[in-house]
Design an enzyme around this catalytic site. Structure first.
Site, mmCIF file in Angstrom:
data_model
loop_
_atom_site.group_PDB
_atom_site.id
_atom_site.type_symbol
_atom_site.label_atom_id
_atom_site.label_comp_id
_atom_site.label_asym_id
_atom_site.label_seq_id
_atom_site.Cartn_x
_atom_site.Cartn_y
_atom_site.Cartn_z
ATOM 1 N N GLU A 1 0.811 -1.227 0.000
ATOM 2 C CA GLU A 1 0.000 0.000 0.000
ATOM 3 C C GLU A 1 0.844 1.277 0.000
ATOM 4 O O GLU A 1 0.749 2.072 0.938
ATOM 5 C CB GLU A 1 -0.895 0.013 1.241
ATOM 6 C CG GLU A 1 -1.763 -1.203 1.381
ATOM 7 C CD GLU A 1 -2.507 -1.244 2.716
ATOM 8 O OE1 GLU A 1 -3.623 -1.770 2.734
ATOM 9 O OE2 GLU A 1 -1.963 -0.749 3.732
ATOM 10 N N PRO A 2 1.647 1.502 -1.023
ATOM 11 C CA PRO A 2 2.442 2.740 -1.012
ATOM 12 C C PRO A 2 1.587 3.974 -1.298
ATOM 13 O O PRO A 2 0.702 3.940 -2.144
ATOM 14 C CB PRO A 2 3.450 2.519 -2.146
ATOM 15 C CG PRO A 2 2.794 1.536 -3.058
ATOM 16 C CD PRO A 2 1.863 0.698 -2.221
ATOM 17 N N CYS B 1 -0.762 33.139 11.869
ATOM 18 C CA CYS B 1 -0.550 33.726 13.188
ATOM 19 C C CYS B 1 -0.075 32.663 14.172
ATOM 20 O O CYS B 1 -0.759 32.373 15.167
ATOM 21 C CB CYS B 1 -1.836 34.380 13.673
ATOM 22 S SG CYS B 1 -2.395 35.638 12.531
ATOM 23 N N ARG C 1 2.961 19.378 7.789
ATOM 24 C CA ARG C 1 3.881 18.342 8.268
ATOM 25 C C ARG C 1 5.022 18.867 9.141
ATOM 26 O O ARG C 1 5.377 18.220 10.124
ATOM 27 C CB ARG C 1 4.412 17.506 7.096
ATOM 28 C CG ARG C 1 3.298 16.671 6.437
ATOM 29 C CD ARG C 1 3.833 15.673 5.413
ATOM 30 N NE ARG C 1 4.626 14.644 6.045
ATOM 31 C CZ ARG C 1 5.939 14.573 6.018
ATOM 32 N NH1 ARG C 1 6.642 15.451 5.333
ATOM 33 N NH2 ARG C 1 6.580 13.616 6.642
ATOM 34 N N TYR D 1 0.404 14.119 1.766
ATOM 35 C CA TYR D 1 0.068 14.635 3.095
ATOM 36 C C TYR D 1 0.272 16.146 3.231
ATOM 37 O O TYR D 1 0.535 16.638 4.332
ATOM 38 C CB TYR D 1 0.859 13.875 4.178
ATOM 39 C CG TYR D 1 0.716 12.377 4.053
ATOM 40 C CD1 TYR D 1 -0.512 11.771 4.319
ATOM 41 C CD2 TYR D 1 1.770 11.576 3.623
ATOM 42 C CE1 TYR D 1 -0.668 10.402 4.175
ATOM 43 C CE2 TYR D 1 1.615 10.205 3.468
ATOM 44 C CZ TYR D 1 0.398 9.617 3.744
ATOM 45 O OH TYR D 1 0.237 8.273 3.599
ATOM 46 N N TYR E 1 4.905 16.966 12.519
ATOM 47 C CA TYR E 1 5.922 15.903 12.671
ATOM 48 C C TYR E 1 7.347 16.423 12.720
ATOM 49 O O TYR E 1 8.279 15.637 12.606
ATOM 50 C CB TYR E 1 5.848 14.923 11.482
ATOM 51 C CG TYR E 1 4.476 14.430 11.123
ATOM 52 C CD1 TYR E 1 3.744 13.647 12.006
ATOM 53 C CD2 TYR E 1 3.920 14.725 9.886
ATOM 54 C CE1 TYR E 1 2.489 13.184 11.659
ATOM 55 C CE2 TYR E 1 2.657 14.255 9.527
ATOM 56 C CZ TYR E 1 1.954 13.489 10.423
ATOM 57 O OH TYR E 1 0.716 13.025 10.083
HETATM 58 C C1 PLP Z 1 -0.848 5.674 5.706
HETATM 59 C C2 PLP Z 1 -0.998 4.267 5.332
HETATM 60 C C3 PLP Z 1 -0.396 3.783 4.168
HETATM 61 C C4 PLP Z 1 0.483 4.631 3.281
HETATM 62 O O1 PLP Z 1 1.637 5.068 3.919
HETATM 63 P P1 PLP Z 1 2.775 5.802 3.062
HETATM 64 O O2 PLP Z 1 3.785 6.196 4.086
HETATM 65 O O3 PLP Z 1 2.132 6.993 2.421
HETATM 66 O O4 PLP Z 1 3.267 4.828 2.067
HETATM 67 C C5 PLP Z 1 -0.616 2.461 3.836
HETATM 68 N N1 PLP Z 1 -1.397 1.656 4.600
HETATM 69 C C6 PLP Z 1 -1.996 2.099 5.725
HETATM 70 C C7 PLP Z 1 -2.834 1.184 6.511
HETATM 71 C C8 PLP Z 1 -1.825 3.399 6.122
HETATM 72 O O5 PLP Z 1 -2.413 3.828 7.248
#
Ligand code: PLP
Length: 489
Positions: A328-329, A413, A382, A443, A386
Site C-alpha cells: 500500500e504505497p 498567526c 507536516r 500529506y 511531525y
Molecule cells: C498511511 C498508510 C499507508 C500509506 O503510507 P505511506 O507512508 O504513504 O506509504 C498504507 N497503509 C496504511 C494502513 C496506512 O495507514
C-alpha cells in the site's frame, strides 16, 4: 561539517552548504523539472512564472507523468520480484496521501488498486468510476454508514481493525444477506522509522489487533487469534487474510521483512490450528522518499527483492503455499511528483546565539534569515505536526549570491508556522521571487486547512507540456459558502 563559505553554526549537523545553490538534487524532484536556458525552474518546459501567472500561488504543481511512472514502477518491480512466489502483487495506492478523481483514474489506468479510509474517500473513488472490487477500506472507527457503503459498492476488501468492528461488520453483512470480504489488521510489534526499526511485544496504539499472547481477557490468546477464530465462525464474513502497516518514511527493508516473517509464522499457525486457508497477506506502505539531500530512498526493485526473499524463505521453512501479497504505497508514489510554488514576501534577519559547543563561537551571534511566503502551515502541516524537514530553491531565477542560512515561514498567526526549517538560499532572495519546495505531493494538500481564512491552494497537473487544474484553488466565495450569514443569527 566541513568548512565552506557561508556555512552557519546555526545549521543542523546534516545540512551541508550546496556546492551550487541553483542545482536541483534529482531524487527530490519530479521527472521533467529542470532549469530552462534563462535559469528559471520549469516543468515539462513550462516556466514557473507562467504557472504563477495562470494559476496563482501558492500552488501545488504535480507531474502526471512522474506520478504514473512511479505507480507503474512499484507495480512492475513487485510483480517481477514476486512472480514465482505468488504470481505477482496487488498494489493499493494509499489514497489518504493525496486523492482526487483524476488521480484515482490514473491509479486504475496504471494497473493499481486504491485504498480508502473514509466514506468521503469512497465517494471520490465512486465518482472516478473505480470498480469496487479494486478498492480497500481502512480505518479504526468505521461508521455503520461507511460499512454499508463499502458493501453497497461491493468492495474487494474491508480491513477490519478490532474485535468490536469485526462483530459489527458481520452483523451488518448478515442483515443484508451478504458476505463481507475481510482482512484483519494486525500489529506485529515492529515499528520502523526512517533509518531504524524497533520490535516490541506489546502495542500501545489505536490501530490493529495485537499479536501478543496475553492481550485479551482470555489468558494466552492474542487479540489477533481471537479475531481469526471469530471471523471463521461468522457465515457473513469471508476472511481473506492478514494485514499490517508498520510505519511511514522507512528507508531500510529490514522492518518490512521482519513484519512479513512474523505475519507468515502466524498465518501458518492459524491455517493449521483452524483448518482454514488465508489466501492473502498485505504488508502495508511506508516506503520513504527524499525530502532533503540526506534522504536516500531505495529503488522499488531493491525493496521488492528484499521482501520477496523473506516471503520465499519463510513460506518454504513453514511448508505453506505463499499467500497473494499486496502492498500500500502512498507517499512513495505521489510525494516526489509534486512541488509547491510560493511567492516570497517579507524578509527579516535575526541574530541568534551560537548553539552551545559550536567551534569558537562563544559570545558570538549568527544571522538567520526569515523568508516569508504566501502560504504556510495551511498548505503544509507536516513541519508543525511531525517536525518534518523540507528543502527549497529559488525558482524564478538563478543567483550567484552567497548562500545564506534561511528559514522559510508562512503567513499564519503562529510562530511555529514553518515550511522549511533550515535551508541555504541565495543571499539576494527578495520579495516577489518565486520559491519551490519539492516533495509536497503526499500529506500536504491532503492535510490542508483554511486557518486564518486562507483559501486552500489548488493542484495543477502537468503532462506533455500542458498544465491544467485537477483540483482548482479555493476562492473567497468558497470560504464564505458555508457561512449561514447574519440574517440567520
Ligand atoms: C498511511 C498508510 C499507508 C500509506 O503510507 P505511506 O507512508 O504513504 O506509504 C498504507 N497503509 C496504511 C494502513 C496506512 O495507514
Amino acid at each position: 561539517m566541513t568548512e565552506t563559505t557561508g556555512a552557519s553554526p546555526l545549521a543542523p549537523e546534516w545540512l551541508a552548504v550546496p556546492a551550487d545553490l541553483n542545482a536541483l538534487h534529482a531524487p527530490m524532484w519530479a521527472a521533467g523539472v529542470e532549469r530552462n536556458d534563462g535559469g528559471e525552474l520549469a516543468i515539462d518546459g513550462i516556466p514557473v512564472s507562467e504557472l504563477k501567472a495562470q494559476f496563482g500561488s501558492p500552488l501545488f504543481v504535480m507531474s502526471e507523468t512522474d506520478f504514473r511512472a512511479r505507480a507503474r514502477a512499484f507495480k512492475d518491480a513487485f510483480d517481477a520480484a514476486f512472480e514465482d512466489i505468488c504470481g505477482g502483487v496487488d498494489v493499493y495506492y494509499a489514497g489518504k496521501s493525496f486523492l482526487c478523481t483524476a488521480v484515482a483514474s490514473w491509479v486504475a489506468e496504471e494497473g493499481l488498486r486504491l485504498d480508502t479510509c473514509s466514506g468521503g474517500e469512497l465517494a471520490v473513488a465512486a465518482r472516478a468510476g473505480i470498480d469496487g472490487a479494486n478498492l480497500g477500506l481502512h480505518g479504526n472507527n468505521k461508521s455503520d454508514a461507511e460499512i454499508n457503503r463499502a458493501l453497497d459498492m461491493k468492495l474487494g476488501r474491508i480491513v477490519v481493525d478490532s474485535l468490536d468492528e469485526l462483530e459489527r461488520v458481520a452483523k451488518i453483512a448478515s442483515a443484508r444477506g451478504e458476505v463481507a470480504k475481510v482482512m484483519l489488521r494486525l500489529t506485529p510489534g515492529v515499528h520502523a522509522h526512517t533509518h531504524e526499526f524497533i520490535a516490541t511485544a506489546h502495542e500501545d496504539q489505536k490501530f490493529g489487533l495485537s499479536m501478543a499472547g496475553d492481550s485479551t481477557e482470555e489468558a494466552g490468546l492474542s487479540a489477533a487469534e481471537e479475531a481469526v477464530a471469530a471471523a471463521t465462525s461468522y457465515d457473513s464474513i469471508e476472511l481473506l487474510g492478514l494485514h499490517c502497516h508498520i510505519g511511514s518514511q522507512i528507508f531500510e527493508p529490514e522492518g518490512f521483512a521482519l513484519a512479513a516473517e512474523k505475519l507468515l509464522v502466524f498465518l501458518a499457525a492459524m491455517q493449521s490450528k483452524y483448518s482454514i486457508v488465508l489466501p492473502e497477506l498485505d504488508l502495508g506502505g511506508g516506503y520513504g522518499i527524499a525530502y532533503t539531500p540526506v534522504d536516500t530512498p531505495r529503488p522499488a526493485a531493491e525493496i521488492a527483492q528484499a521482501m520477496a526473499a523473506v516471503v520465499r524463505s519463510s513460506c518454504a521453512g513453514l511448508g505453506i503455499k505463499a499467500p497473494r501479497i499486496s502492498i500500500e504505497p502512498g507517499r512513495a508514489i505521489v510525494g516526489s511528483s509534486t512541488f509547491t510554488l510560493y511567492e516570497t514576501g517579507t524578509l527579516k534577519t535575526v541574530r541568534v546565539d551560537a548553539p552551545a559547543g559550536a567551534d569558537g563561537a562563544e559570545n558570538v551571534t549568527f544571522p538567520r534569515r526569515y523568508v516569508s511566503v504566501d502560504g504556510g502551515m495551511s498548505d503544509n502541516a507536516r513541519p508543525v505536526l511531525y517536525d518534518a524537514d523540507y528543502s527549497a530553491v529559488l525558482a524564478s531565477r538563478t543567483s550567484l549570491a552567497e548562500p545564506q542560512l534561511s528559514r522559510v515561514v508562512g503567513k499564519h498567526c503562529e510562530s511555529g508556522d514553518i515550511v522549511v526549517r533550515d535551508v541555504y538560499l541565495p543571499a539576494d532572495v527578495a520579495a516577489g521571487d518565486l520559491l519551490a519546495v519539492p516533495g509536497t505531493g503526499a500529506y500536504c494538500w491532503a492535510l490542508s486547512s483554511n486557518y486564518n481564512y486562507l483559501a486552500r491552494p489548488g493542484v495543477v497537473a502537468v503532462r506533455g507540456g500542458t498544465a491544467r487544474w485537477i483540483v482548482r484553488g479555493e476562492t473567497e466565495e468558497d470560504l464564505l459558502n458555508r457561512d449561514m450569514g447574519v440574517a440567520n443569527v
